[in-house]
Write an enzyme that holds these catalytic residues in place. Structure first.
Site, PDB file in Angstrom:
ATOM      1  CB  CYS A 110      -0.976  -0.030   1.174  1.00 22.30           C
ATOM      2  SG  CYS A 110      -2.333   1.164   0.995  1.00 22.30           S
TER       3      CYS A 110
ATOM      4  CG  HIS B   7      -3.765  -3.498   3.052  1.00 29.34           C
ATOM      5  ND1 HIS B   7      -2.820  -2.990   3.912  1.00 29.34           N
ATOM      6  CD2 HIS B   7      -4.341  -2.427   2.452  1.00 29.34           C
ATOM      7  CE1 HIS B   7      -2.822  -1.666   3.853  1.00 29.34           C
ATOM      8  NE2 HIS B   7      -3.736  -1.302   2.960  1.00 29.34           N
TER       9      HIS B   7
ATOM     10  CD  GLU C 280      -1.490  -5.889   5.506  1.00 25.99           C
ATOM     11  OE1 GLU C 280      -1.654  -4.685   5.748  1.00 25.99           O
ATOM     12  OE2 GLU C 280      -1.109  -6.312   4.388  1.00 25.99           O
TER      13      GLU C 280
ATOM     14  CB  SER D 281      -0.632  -9.928  36.482  1.00 24.39           C
ATOM     15  OG  SER D 281      -0.599 -10.742  35.324  1.00 24.39           O
ATOM     16  N   GLY D 282      -0.909 -13.130  37.525  1.00 23.29           N
ATOM     17  CA  GLY D 282      -1.819 -14.254  37.395  1.00 23.29           C
ATOM     18  C   GLY D 282      -2.208 -14.512  35.957  1.00 23.29           C
ATOM     19  N   GLY D 283      -1.845 -13.578  35.056  1.00 21.59           N
ATOM     20  CA  GLY D 283      -2.181 -13.711  33.648  1.00 21.59           C
ATOM     21  C   GLY D 283      -1.174 -14.558  32.886  1.00 21.59           C
TER      22      GLY D 283
ATOM     23  CG  ASP E  25       0.899 -11.605  28.305  1.00 23.17           C
ATOM     24  OD1 ASP E  25       0.737 -12.592  27.556  1.00 23.17           O
ATOM     25  OD2 ASP E  25       0.273 -10.546  28.180  1.00 23.17           O
ATOM     26  CB  SER E  26       3.239 -11.891  34.451  1.00 19.87           C
ATOM     27  OG  SER E  26       2.067 -12.439  35.029  1.00 19.87           O
ATOM     28  CB  SER E  27       1.978 -17.214  34.085  1.00 19.65           C
ATOM     29  OG  SER E  27       1.064 -16.643  35.003  1.00 19.65           O
TER      30      SER E  27
END
Length: 510
Positions: free
Chosen positions: A80, A170, A172, A224-226, A228-230
């Site tokens: 584009c 596009h 993608e 955090s329990g989520g 990502d951090s886990s």
């Protein structure tokens, strides 16, 4: 040496989708600002993709890069705006289109000798989204694809010593049916990518890199329990073992029983975790506050204060680890300088901590983080957890946050989430939760009139949270959840369902 594709970001809202599609081909890529190509640190680079942009290439302040320099060394694909910039820079013309070209189109002509279009035939659907159009190509370029309305839908550079291709559509986005084939042709067929990047290879290289970077240093990480951090914690634990200390702060606005349950899960994973109940401080500081931004800032500041105190109780800590992932970085500050949404783990904790930052997941998308977690052997119920906001239920309580409101919301939320699990719908939804509304409504329970709170259920489907659609949950399920909440959660007599998509709405209400 890790091979990679560099994606130069000119400010398009779909730049992250280009990265996701390339990663889906098991090819590593990095998104960098249009003016930050890593000259002097080019080891492993095998190709370059130029993204779209909200700007016009002929504007005085248009974003530009040295395409000639890039194309002299690497294959370059312009998408584009990237294609328009390529044509404009090399001597072609780009002008405002008579009308905005947006939506589905079909290729009416395809040059089957062009390596970029191998396996793509006339009639293939593509997605257009541009207000400008290429009206002429440079002398040494040729058309390789057209639609009924766009003559220069794709082109290639025929001169010696450079390798350039451009597409006005596009590839993608999902609506471009041949998009993945085109990106595969470029990355694999033209750039020669080996398609060897995977969750397992990421773990192997990242663990080795962490060991080399961190050495014998100690690291502290805020859990955090989520997901990502886990995943970040388990990955770091594999690299440095007990030199990692995790701190899990309970601000009082977690889901029902979450503090206890998450601590138990972390202990089973062998992590060194310290749980801190700081709920009294958070509720005291939130008393009387109704403005959403003030609530976020108070919670963020309190978290920093509590975490900073706990982190400094650990001797000789040198590093702060965070579960930052790619969408956090992309959303926090776009290349145009417009903040979409502030993320609590980007920009991080105050400099007074005097700690170096470690973000092992910074270049991963959410689905890739989950793939890494599975490859690390983490239990599925941790990996498949829905995203949950850092401020917790505070951003799902419109108005002042109190313990009593949190208790009401925890019960309603538990019924909704457990209902999704019991009905086999949880894994079909990206994120779900209940919002406590700042209104009361008249109801009838038994023979008595009630005047109690209303709640809204929110459930969305998505792939990366950059866009989301409301989940079309079965009516029977919705009726059952509504009935259970009204009957079991004291103080609630009305249940609504949010059918807004992102954009224009966001997933959370605050």
């Amino acid at each position: 040496m890790q091979e990679k594709i560099i994606i130069l970001d000119f400010g398009s809202q779909t730049t992250q989708l280009i990265g996701r599609r390339v990663r889906e081909l098991n090819i590593y890529c990095e998104i960098v600002p249009y003016n930050k190509f890593p000259y002097g640190n080019e080891e492993g680079i095998i190709g370059v993709i130029l993204s779209g942009s909200p700007l016009s290439v002929y504007d005085k302040d248009a974003f530009r890069t040295d395409i000639t320099r890039l194309a002299a060394k690497y294959p370059v694909l312009g998408i584009c705006y990237g294609a328009q910039l390529m044509a404009f820079t090399m001597g072609g013309n780009v002008e405002p289109a008579p009308s905005r070209e947006y939506g589905r189109a079909r290729l009416s002509y395809v040059d089957d000798a062009c390596p970029l279009l191998s396996g793509i035939e006339p009639g293939a659907q593509v997605w257009m989204s541009h207000g400008d159009t290429i009206t002429s190509l440079p002398d040494h370029f040729k058309v390789v694809a057209s639609t009924a309305d766009v003559r220069f839908a794709a082109f290639e550079d025929c001169s010696e010593g450079t390798q350039m291709w451009g597409v006005q559509f596009h590839p993608e986005v999902y609506h471009s049916e041949c998009g993945m084939q085109l990106l595969r042709n470029f990355a694999v067929g033209i750039c020669g990518a080996s398609q060897s990047w995977s969750a397992e290879s990421f773990i192997e290289s990242t663990v080795a890199e962490l060991r080399e970077t961190l050495g014998d240093d100690k690291v502290v990480l805020g859990l955090s329990g989520g997901v990502d951090s886990s995943v970040a914690a388990v990955l770091l634990n594999r690299a440095i073992g007990d030199r990692l200390t995790c701190i899990f702060v309970d601000h009082g606005m977690l889901r029902k029983d979450e503090f206890r349950n998450v601590l138990r899960d972390y202990e089973c994973l062998g992590l060194n975790v310290k749980g801190v109940d700081a709920s009294n401080k958070f509720f005291a500081d939130l008393a009387g506050v109704t403005d959403p931004e003030r609530k976020r800032k108070i919670i963020g500041a309190d978290f920093i204060e509590v975490f900073d105190k706990e982190a400094h109780s650990i001797r000789d800590v040198r590093w702060l680890a965070q579960g930052t992932i790619y969408p956090d970085c992309i959303e926090s500050l776009s290349i145009t300088g417009t903040v979409i949404k502030s993320h609590h783990n980007v920009g991080g904790l105050p400099e007074k901590m005097n700690l170096k930052l470690c973000e092992p997941l910074r270049l991963l998308f959410k689905d890739e983080v989950r793939a890494v977690g599975r490859a690390l052997g983490m239990p599925e119920h941790l990996i498949s957890r829905h995203p949950f906001p850092g401020p917790g239920l505070a951003v799902r309580i419109l108005g002042e946050v109190t313990r009593e409101k949190v208790a009401v919301l925890q019960e309603a939320d538990h019924i909704f989430i457990q209902g999704l699990r019991d009905s086999g719908l949880y894994d079909k939804v990206w994120q779900a939760g209940v919002i406590l509304l700042p209104v009361q409504s008249v109801g009838v329970m038994g023979d008595e009139r009630t005047y109690e709170r209303a709640v809204a259920l929110r459930a969305v489907t998505s792939t990366d949270a950059m866009t989301a659609d409301w989940a079309h949950l079965p009516y029977e399920f919705m009726a059952k959840v509504s009935n259970e909440i009204i009957n079991k959660v004291r103080g609630v007599n009305r249940v609504c369902y949010d059918i807004s998509s992102k954009p224009p709405a966001t997933i959370e209400w605050e």
